[in-house]
Design a protein around this motif. Structure first.
Motif, mmCIF file in Angstrom:
data_model
loop_
_atom_site.group_PDB
_atom_site.id
_atom_site.type_symbol
_atom_site.label_atom_id
_atom_site.label_comp_id
_atom_site.label_asym_id
_atom_site.label_seq_id
_atom_site.Cartn_x
_atom_site.Cartn_y
_atom_site.Cartn_z
ATOM 1 N N MET A 160 -4.437 -10.292 28.937
ATOM 2 C CA MET A 160 -3.186 -9.818 28.742
ATOM 3 C C MET A 160 -3.293 -8.342 28.345
ATOM 4 S SD MET A 160 -1.211 -11.792 29.969
ATOM 5 C CE MET A 160 -1.934 -13.630 31.025
ATOM 6 N N HIS A 161 -3.961 -7.768 27.641
ATOM 7 C CA HIS A 161 -4.021 -6.668 27.046
ATOM 8 C C HIS A 161 -4.838 -5.803 28.266
ATOM 9 C CE1 HIS A 161 -2.283 -6.178 23.030
ATOM 10 N NE2 HIS A 161 -2.142 -7.531 22.801
ATOM 11 N N GLU A 162 -5.689 -6.297 28.547
ATOM 12 C CA GLU A 162 -6.378 -6.327 29.972
ATOM 13 C C GLU A 162 -6.012 -5.791 31.464
ATOM 14 O OE1 GLU A 162 -10.379 -6.482 32.675
ATOM 15 O OE2 GLU A 162 -10.619 -7.489 30.309
ATOM 16 N N ARG A 163 -5.033 -6.877 31.652
ATOM 17 C CA ARG A 163 -4.146 -6.972 32.434
ATOM 18 C C ARG A 163 -3.180 -5.265 32.889
ATOM 19 N NH1 ARG A 163 -1.530 -12.004 35.021
ATOM 20 N NH2 ARG A 163 -0.458 -10.833 36.953
ATOM 21 N N PHE A 164 -2.481 -4.858 31.327
ATOM 22 C CA PHE A 164 -1.173 -4.532 31.200
ATOM 23 C C PHE A 164 -1.592 -3.310 30.040
ATOM 24 C CE2 PHE A 164 0.911 -9.096 31.526
ATOM 25 C CZ PHE A 164 0.810 -8.792 33.177
ATOM 26 N N GLY A 165 -3.135 -3.034 30.146
ATOM 27 C CA GLY A 165 -3.307 -1.740 29.345
ATOM 28 C C GLY A 165 -3.171 -0.943 30.069
#
Length: 70
Positions: free
Chosen positions: A34-39
């Motif tokens: 999730m952190h990567e997806r919405f980084g």
């Protein structure tokens, strides 16, 4: 993971009352994913994200699914 414990941990040191908009099952992705997806929406130095269109749409879509609308 205990979501109430997690909320308590995040609330520590935050002057604003936090609340859940959505709890995502691990089957939908790990926290790191999730952190990567919405980084690109991440606010530097913490766990927080700006409310960008992609993130809002992600939350809305899952809430509607949980409510049986979609």
């Amino acid at each position: 993971a205990n979501v109430l414990k997690r909320l308590s941990e995040l609330q520590t040191g935050n002057p604003h009352r936090l609340r859940f908009l959505l709890v995502v099952a691990e089957s939908e992705g790990t926290e790191a994913q999730m952190h990567e997806r919405f980084g690109d929406l991440r606010i530097p130095g913490g766990e927080w994200f700006r409310p960008g269109d992609m993130l809002i749409a992600f939350i809305e879509q899952r809430v509607l699914r949980v409510c049986g609308v979609v």
